[in-house]
Motif scaffolding. Structure first.
Motif, PDB file in Angstrom:
ATOM      1  N   THR A   1      20.142   8.789   9.808  1.00  0.00           N
ATOM      2  CA  THR A   1      19.036   8.463   8.914  1.00  0.00           C
ATOM      3  C   THR A   1      19.596   8.248   7.521  1.00  0.00           C
ATOM      4  N   GLY A   2      18.780   7.695   6.631  1.00  0.00           N
ATOM      5  CA  GLY A   2      19.224   7.471   5.262  1.00  0.00           C
ATOM      6  C   GLY A   2      19.615   8.755   4.565  1.00  0.00           C
ATOM      7  N   SER A   3      18.869   9.823   4.777  1.00  0.00           N
ATOM      8  CA  SER A   3      19.186  11.098   4.124  1.00  0.00           C
ATOM      9  C   SER A   3      20.478  11.685   4.662  1.00  0.00           C
ATOM     10  N   GLU A   4      20.746  11.509   5.960  1.00  0.00           N
ATOM     11  CA  GLU A   4      21.995  12.003   6.541  1.00  0.00           C
ATOM     12  C   GLU A   4      23.187  11.212   6.000  1.00  0.00           C
ATOM     13  N   PHE A   5      23.002   9.920   5.851  1.00  0.00           N
ATOM     14  CA  PHE A   5      24.059   9.091   5.275  1.00  0.00           C
ATOM     15  C   PHE A   5      24.366   9.537   3.849  1.00  0.00           C
TER      16      PHE A   5
END
Length: 329
Positions: free
Chosen positions: A75-79
């Motif tokens: 996900t964007g937050s994990e990236f």
């Protein structure tokens, strides 16, 4: 990982005096400053660019391509967390090289071009942007390009002025918040202690006027050229840290206005054509007429445009010939 110290990014065009300011800040007992890491320019900005490329064209663009890439598992937050973890590791390791430090000042001029990755991966970082008259920067860049920095520095005034402009505008993309401080190199020369105090206050480190006067004396140009340094080096380079020296010519004369005697009319007009608007915007000149009369400026621009059109035609011809040759059996 929680960082052990606060991050300060010292940015600006190359040959703007960032090494000078870095060394003085790094001499404070609460500040650790490593050699340029290229953390954002070489690692995190390309990382972010690749991530964003996968979603180019929005939803319609995504649906037209295969669902491949990191977006298929992150996900964007994990990236964002992945990049932030690397930033925190760099901060922690740099701080550990100077026990007791609370602030890490990372100086890499090319980070001026990395506003988007800085905002994503290091949103709490404070930024100090050192600005110098672009003509002095261009003059120093060309001298470097024709000397010790031939592998990276531009060799023409036109390209050098473009480099200055790109870095100034890139760095200013981070302006507009309390985390950003813009400082003039010329103020460091004329009122160094007061300007240095202002920088220390911005990064949250206490320093008196007397402290700043002592730092200015300790890191005078001749002393830096003779090896005075506050930079800490670890990692795989730690074993060779004692052998660290800057190339001959790395430290320039440090003055202002040398371009006035070094440049002829063509160089003045070349800079003005490439970056004159920014020079006026920053207040270094009241108008673009500093480089010559309006007719001289207009004539130079026409000549430059003709050269650009000729170069474009040559490129198109070269490309067409290359494609023709590749088609041959």
């Amino acid at each position: 990982m929680t960082p052990a110290a606060e991050l300060v990014l010292l940015i600006g065009a190359p040959r703007s005096g960032t090494t000078w300011l870095q060394q003085m800040l790094g001499a404070h007992p609460l500040v650790a400053t490593p050699q340029e890491t290229d953390l954002f320019s070489r690692f995190l900005q390309p990382f972010l660019d690749s991530w964003e490329r996968e979603t180019r064209g929005g939803q319609a663009g995504i649906e037209q391509r295969r669902f491949k890439g990191l977006h298929s598992v992150l996900t964007g937050s994990e990236f964002a967390a992945t990049g932030t973890d690397l930033v925190n590791r760099v901060i922690a390791n740099a701080s550990a090289l100077k026990p007791g430090s609370a602030v890490v000042v990372e100086k890499t001029p090319s980070h001026s071009l990395c506003a988007s990755s800085i905002a994503l991966f290091a949103p709490r970082a404070k930024i100090v942007h050192l600005v110098r008259d672009g003509r002095d920067v261009a003059s120093s860049l060309v001298a470097s390009g024709n000397g010790w920095g031939g592998w990276w520095a531009p060799k023409t005034v036109t390209r050098a002025s473009e480099v200055w402009s790109e870095h100034i505008r890139g760095a200013r993309a981070s302006a507009g918040s309390d985390s950003y401080l813009e400082v003039r190199y010329e103020d460091m020369q004329s009122d160094g202690a007061s300007t240095l105090e202002r920088v220390f206050a911005h990064i949250g480190v206490a320093a008196t006027s007397q402290d700043c006067e002592q730092l200015l004396a300790a890191f005078a140009l001749d002393k830096m050229a003779n090896g005075e340094s506050s930079i800490v080096i670890g990692g795989d380079f730690a074993a060779a840290a004692s052998k660290r020296t800057e190339p001959v010519g790395f430290f320039g004369k440090g003055g202002s206005g040398s371009w006035r005697t070094q440049w002829g009319r063509d160089e003045l007009l070349a800079f003005n054509d490439a970056a004159g608007d920014l020079l006026v915007e920053l207040g270094y000149e009241e108008s673009r007429n500093w480089a010559g009369s309006p007719s001289q400026i207009a004539s130079f621009r026409r000549k430059t445009q003709r050269s650009q059109r000729l170069y474009q035609r040559i490129e198109r011809f070269s490309g067409a010939m290359d494609r023709l040759i590749r088609k041959q059996p």
